[in-house]
Design a protein around this motif. Structure first.
Motif, mmCIF file in Angstrom:
data_model
loop_
_atom_site.group_PDB
_atom_site.id
_atom_site.type_symbol
_atom_site.label_atom_id
_atom_site.label_comp_id
_atom_site.label_asym_id
_atom_site.label_seq_id
_atom_site.Cartn_x
_atom_site.Cartn_y
_atom_site.Cartn_z
ATOM 1 N N TRP A 184 -105.190 55.203 6.373
ATOM 2 C CA TRP A 184 -104.167 55.785 7.173
ATOM 3 C C TRP A 184 -104.706 57.472 7.334
ATOM 4 O O TRP A 184 -104.457 57.733 8.657
ATOM 5 C CB TRP A 184 -102.977 56.124 6.353
ATOM 6 N N ALA A 185 -105.447 58.128 6.623
ATOM 7 C CA ALA A 185 -106.083 59.213 6.923
ATOM 8 C C ALA A 185 -107.170 59.562 6.092
ATOM 9 O O ALA A 185 -107.197 59.457 4.843
ATOM 10 C CB ALA A 185 -104.829 60.337 6.838
ATOM 11 N N ASP A 186 -108.530 59.874 6.607
ATOM 12 C CA ASP A 186 -109.439 60.365 6.035
ATOM 13 C C ASP A 186 -109.423 61.613 5.781
ATOM 14 O O ASP A 186 -109.175 62.506 6.816
ATOM 15 C CB ASP A 186 -111.058 59.975 6.831
ATOM 16 N N LEU A 187 -109.956 62.125 4.652
ATOM 17 C CA LEU A 187 -109.603 63.728 4.365
ATOM 18 C C LEU A 187 -110.848 63.946 3.581
ATOM 19 O O LEU A 187 -111.025 64.299 2.469
ATOM 20 C CB LEU A 187 -108.431 63.826 3.330
ATOM 21 N N PRO A 188 -111.847 64.542 4.684
ATOM 22 C CA PRO A 188 -113.267 64.765 3.966
ATOM 23 C C PRO A 188 -113.240 65.911 3.287
ATOM 24 O O PRO A 188 -114.010 66.146 2.407
ATOM 25 C CB PRO A 188 -113.935 65.192 5.600
ATOM 26 N N ASP A 189 -112.254 66.796 3.509
ATOM 27 C CA ASP A 189 -112.166 68.368 2.523
ATOM 28 C C ASP A 189 -111.133 68.306 1.728
ATOM 29 O O ASP A 189 -110.537 69.043 1.008
ATOM 30 C CB ASP A 189 -111.756 69.409 3.378
ATOM 31 N N GLY A 190 -110.483 66.976 1.520
ATOM 32 C CA GLY A 190 -109.273 66.772 0.564
ATOM 33 C C GLY A 190 -109.295 65.861 -0.533
ATOM 34 O O GLY A 190 -110.173 65.007 -0.607
ATOM 35 N N HIS A 191 -108.664 66.233 -1.701
ATOM 36 C CA HIS A 191 -108.480 65.501 -2.658
ATOM 37 C C HIS A 191 -107.050 65.260 -2.960
ATOM 38 O O HIS A 191 -106.341 65.906 -3.899
ATOM 39 C CB HIS A 191 -109.174 66.179 -3.932
ATOM 40 N N PRO A 192 -106.505 64.064 -2.383
ATOM 41 C CA PRO A 192 -105.024 64.048 -2.379
ATOM 42 C C PRO A 192 -104.488 63.689 -3.700
ATOM 43 O O PRO A 192 -104.785 62.920 -4.248
ATOM 44 C CB PRO A 192 -104.627 63.028 -1.430
ATOM 45 N N ASP A 193 -103.458 64.491 -4.295
ATOM 46 C CA ASP A 193 -102.845 64.292 -5.583
ATOM 47 C C ASP A 193 -101.222 63.859 -5.197
ATOM 48 O O ASP A 193 -101.058 62.840 -4.446
ATOM 49 C CB ASP A 193 -102.930 65.335 -6.484
ATOM 50 N N GLY A 194 -100.266 64.380 -5.525
ATOM 51 C CA GLY A 194 -98.815 63.866 -5.080
ATOM 52 C C GLY A 194 -98.738 64.155 -3.611
ATOM 53 O O GLY A 194 -99.180 65.258 -3.114
ATOM 54 N N ILE A 195 -97.892 63.214 -3.278
ATOM 55 C CA ILE A 195 -97.510 63.218 -1.576
ATOM 56 C C ILE A 195 -96.125 63.015 -1.250
ATOM 57 O O ILE A 195 -95.293 62.691 -2.362
ATOM 58 C CB ILE A 195 -98.453 62.130 -1.142
ATOM 59 N N CYS A 196 -95.570 63.356 -0.238
ATOM 60 C CA CYS A 196 -94.525 62.998 0.282
ATOM 61 C C CYS A 196 -94.385 63.040 1.771
ATOM 62 O O CYS A 196 -95.145 63.517 2.457
ATOM 63 C CB CYS A 196 -93.314 64.159 -0.135
ATOM 64 N N LEU A 197 -93.435 62.286 2.190
ATOM 65 C CA LEU A 197 -93.280 62.175 3.884
ATOM 66 C C LEU A 197 -92.195 62.875 4.543
ATOM 67 O O LEU A 197 -91.234 63.481 3.721
ATOM 68 C CB LEU A 197 -92.942 60.666 4.105
ATOM 69 N N ASP A 198 -92.224 63.371 5.730
ATOM 70 C CA ASP A 198 -91.184 64.048 6.482
ATOM 71 C C ASP A 198 -90.980 63.197 7.574
ATOM 72 O O ASP A 198 -91.536 62.068 7.767
ATOM 73 C CB ASP A 198 -91.831 65.412 6.878
ATOM 74 N N ALA A 199 -89.846 63.707 8.229
ATOM 75 C CA ALA A 199 -89.161 62.881 9.287
ATOM 76 C C ALA A 199 -90.026 62.725 10.662
ATOM 77 O O ALA A 199 -89.754 61.877 11.399
ATOM 78 C CB ALA A 199 -87.950 63.559 9.643
ATOM 79 N N GLU A 200 -91.209 63.474 10.640
ATOM 80 C CA GLU A 200 -91.915 63.052 11.945
ATOM 81 C C GLU A 200 -93.187 62.047 11.599
ATOM 82 O O GLU A 200 -94.145 61.942 12.194
ATOM 83 C CB GLU A 200 -92.507 64.383 12.319
ATOM 84 N N GLY A 201 -93.117 61.518 10.408
ATOM 85 C CA GLY A 201 -94.142 60.620 9.957
ATOM 86 C C GLY A 201 -95.351 60.919 9.496
ATOM 87 O O GLY A 201 -96.448 60.611 8.855
ATOM 88 N N ALA A 202 -95.402 62.512 9.111
ATOM 89 C CA ALA A 202 -96.513 63.080 8.707
ATOM 90 C C ALA A 202 -96.318 63.134 7.087
ATOM 91 O O ALA A 202 -95.344 62.802 6.424
ATOM 92 C CB ALA A 202 -96.593 64.556 9.209
ATOM 93 N N VAL A 203 -97.362 63.406 6.329
ATOM 94 C CA VAL A 203 -97.737 63.272 4.864
ATOM 95 C C VAL A 203 -97.977 64.756 4.497
ATOM 96 O O VAL A 203 -99.007 65.381 4.968
ATOM 97 C CB VAL A 203 -98.600 62.288 4.425
ATOM 98 N N TRP A 204 -97.398 65.384 3.388
ATOM 99 C CA TRP A 204 -97.701 66.539 2.768
ATOM 100 C C TRP A 204 -98.291 65.943 1.381
ATOM 101 O O TRP A 204 -98.027 65.055 0.589
ATOM 102 C CB TRP A 204 -96.373 67.305 2.465
ATOM 103 N N TYR A 205 -99.710 66.466 1.267
ATOM 104 C CA TYR A 205 -100.265 66.259 -0.153
ATOM 105 C C TYR A 205 -100.723 67.314 -0.825
ATOM 106 O O TYR A 205 -101.084 68.469 -0.145
ATOM 107 C CB TYR A 205 -101.652 65.149 0.346
#
Length: 268
Positions: free
Chosen positions: A172-193
């Motif tokens: 869904w998304a490569d995050l070269p500088d990220g180490h995603p832990d908890g996540i949630c979705l918003d109404a525009e289909g984006a993810v906060w991690y």
């Protein structure tokens, strides 16, 4: 709020922020005035554990390899997941009552799994090869499960069938500088991690474009959109000193908030 151990599994439910306070075994519900309620507890050494609700509002708690449900003031067994993985981390429930749980092994380098527990209480694996599964979210139409793979620095996605089966695995998304832990979705289909090593929460769209970043002064373990309008981003953070200190008496855990423009969507 301060004085937490390690806040995890942030959820917005019935007008309050809920979280799992790792290292204490407490499931906390926090009101807008900061008043906290210990709703239920598991043994303090139970790490990890996570929470969500069935469609009828029953609280579920994953603890070690047992899925529990609240009955009165107690937690009672709902499904035994032993043999499917050594321990389980995050939980999210779709509107049909399918409970998705990701898990892994005491050897953290060994790929993990996603297990579904159907409404009849039966558990089965539905995905493997998960590289340290953390937060999970389900789109509002129940069509897609998004899984944070911390060790792969990516968000993975699966199509969800009505019986809880998963298909069409993709990045869904490569995050070269990220180490995603908890996540949630918003109404525009984006993810906060939330990101522990980078000490921040990040909003990304499918494909990996970074839209917003909130920097913190300690590791970010979980984040959730909630509040009256769904536009308050709750961020759970703490000083991270390694798994060997998870039961330390130090209490560096915080709940911080920031107002954003796009409200919550999906599950949890």
């Amino acid at each position: 709020m301060d004085g937490l151990a390690y806040g995890e599994s942030a959820r917005w439910h019935d007008g309050r922020l809920w979280l799992a306070n790792w290292g204490t075994g407490e499931v906390l519900a926090i009101g807008g005035d900061g008043e906290r309620e210990v709703v239920v507890t598991v043994p303090p050494e139970t790490i990890p554990f996570s929470i969500d609700w069935t469609p009828d509002g029953t609280l579920l708690v994953i603890a070690d390899a047992t899925l529990l449900r609240q009955s009165g003031d107690e937690l009672v067994p709902y499904a035994d997941l032993s043999g499917l993985a050594d321990l389980f981390n995050e939980i999210v429930v779709d509107s049909r009552g399918n409970v998705f749980v990701n898990g892994g092994w005491y050897d953290f380098g060994k790929p993990g799994v996603v297990v579904v527990v159907t409404p009849d209480g039966k558990a089965r694996p539905v995905a493997d090869g998960i590289r340290f599964g953390n937060g999970m979210a389900i789109t509002a139409d129940d069509s897609t499960l998004i899984v944070a793979e911390s060790h792969a620095c990516r968000l993975a996605a699966f199509d969800i069938a009505s019986d809880g089966s998963l298909a069409n695995r993709r990045v869904w998304a490569d995050l070269p500088d990220g180490h995603p832990d908890g996540i949630c979705l918003d109404a525009e289909g984006a993810v906060w991690y939330a990101d522990v090593p980078a000490q921040r929460c990040v909003r990304v769209r499918e494909g990996g474009e970074v839209l917003e970043t909130v920097d913190l002064d300690r590791g970010a373990f979980s984040c959730m959109l909630g509040g009256r309008d769904g536009t308050t981003l709750y961020m759970l953070s703490a000083q991270w000193r390694g798994f060997e200190h998870m039961l330390s008496p130090d209490r560096t855990g915080l709940v911080s908030t920031v107002e954003v423009s796009v409200p919550h969507a999906g599950r949890p």
